[in-house]
Design a protein around this motif. Structure first.
Motif, short mmCIF file in Angstrom:
data_model
loop_
_atom_site.label_atom_id
_atom_site.label_comp_id
_atom_site.label_asym_id
_atom_site.label_seq_id
_atom_site.Cartn_x
_atom_site.Cartn_y
_atom_site.Cartn_z
N HIS A 139 -38.85 -19.15 46.72
CA HIS A 139 -37.43 -18.74 46.73
C HIS A 139 -36.89 -18.52 45.32
N ALA A 140 -37.59 -19.03 44.31
CA ALA A 140 -37.14 -18.80 42.93
C ALA A 140 -37.15 -17.32 42.58
N SER A 141 -37.97 -16.53 43.28
CA SER A 141 -38.02 -15.09 43.03
C SER A 141 -36.71 -14.42 43.44
N ARG A 142 -35.88 -15.14 44.20
CA ARG A 142 -34.57 -14.61 44.63
C ARG A 142 -33.42 -15.35 43.94
N ALA A 143 -33.69 -15.85 42.75
CA ALA A 143 -32.67 -16.63 42.02
C ALA A 143 -31.37 -15.85 41.84
N GLN A 144 -31.47 -14.54 41.60
CA GLN A 144 -30.27 -13.73 41.40
C GLN A 144 -29.47 -13.54 42.68
N HIS A 145 -30.07 -13.91 43.81
CA HIS A 145 -29.39 -13.81 45.10
C HIS A 145 -29.19 -15.20 45.71
N GLY A 146 -29.09 -16.19 44.84
CA GLY A 146 -28.85 -17.55 45.32
C GLY A 146 -30.06 -18.21 45.91
N HIS A 147 -31.28 -17.71 45.61
CA HIS A 147 -32.54 -18.24 46.13
C HIS A 147 -32.70 -17.97 47.63
N VAL A 148 -31.96 -16.98 48.14
CA VAL A 148 -31.99 -16.67 49.58
C VAL A 148 -32.52 -15.26 49.81
N PHE A 149 -33.44 -15.11 50.76
CA PHE A 149 -34.00 -13.80 51.08
C PHE A 149 -33.13 -13.04 52.08
N SER A 150 -32.62 -13.72 53.09
CA SER A 150 -31.91 -13.05 54.18
C SER A 150 -30.55 -12.54 53.73
#
Length: 204
Positions: free
Chosen positions: A180-191
């Motif tokens: 989930h760190a790969s989505r840090a710019q989105h709050g660590h959230v994929f959905s």
């Protein structure tokens, strides 16, 4: 008579002293045994290292009772051939509690946000219809910046179907956080919200 009486008194006194010493010795032995047992018990306890008392103890993430009544963000299908199929293959639904739904606006999730990944097996009827099968497990993300500071502010848990105890190991949780760190710019959230054009939906 006086001498005989004195002899009897002396023997009684000595007997009393003997009995007193026996009782005292028994008491001392009992106390000593208790201390020894206490020492063994303390020795058997794992030694606590200063500053490391909770190093390997992950904070608990509670089972999210009532989550199907939360907002449904999206659904997806992971089919055979996908790298994650063995662990996450099937039909999944993503639910967000009110705090997580609000955070979906801009990726800034407040503490108290909870997201649930509800995973089911699929049933292929062979005529082009794929239906939802039995539940496999649910994955949970809980935002608490203080408790889960070591994992980007999010706590992770996984509950097998019909279970209420988290089955993730510390290594599993670290893996979740790393992914989930790969989505840090989105709050660590994929959905992301799929119905932004509907009235009342979060805006970008």
């Amino acid at each position: 008579m006086r001498r005989a009486r004195s002899g009897r008194d002396l023997r009684a006194a000595l007997a009393g002293i003997g009995r007193g010493r026996t009782a005292a010795a028994a008491l001392a032995a009992t106390l000593a045994a208790a201390l020894v047992l206490h020492g063994f018990a303390r020795a058997a306890e794992p030694a606590a290292q200063p500053g490391h008392e909770r190093e390997n103890v992950a904070p608990a993430v509670a089972y999210p009772s009532g989550y199907p009544r939360w907002t449904h963000l999206k659904s997806g299908l992971i089919a055979a051939g996908h790298p994650a199929f063995a662990r996450f293959g099937g039909l999944h639904h993503i639910y967000a509690n009110p705090a997580a739904l609000e955070g979906n606006r801009d990726g800034r999730y407040a503490d108290g946000s909870v997201l649930v990944y509800d995973l089911f097996e699929t049933r292929d009827s062979g005529d082009g219809l794929i239906d939802q099968g039995p539940r496999r497990h649910i994955d949970v993300m809980v935002k608490d910046s203080r408790r889960f500071a070591a994992t980007g502010g999010w706590g992770y848990a996984e509950f097998a179907a019909g279970q209420r105890s988290d089955r993730l190991t510390p290594a599993d949780r670290d893996g979740c956080a790393a992914c989930h760190a790969s989505r840090a710019q989105h709050g660590h959230v994929f959905s992301q919200w799929q119905n932004r054009d509907e009235g009342g939906a979060p805006s970008s």
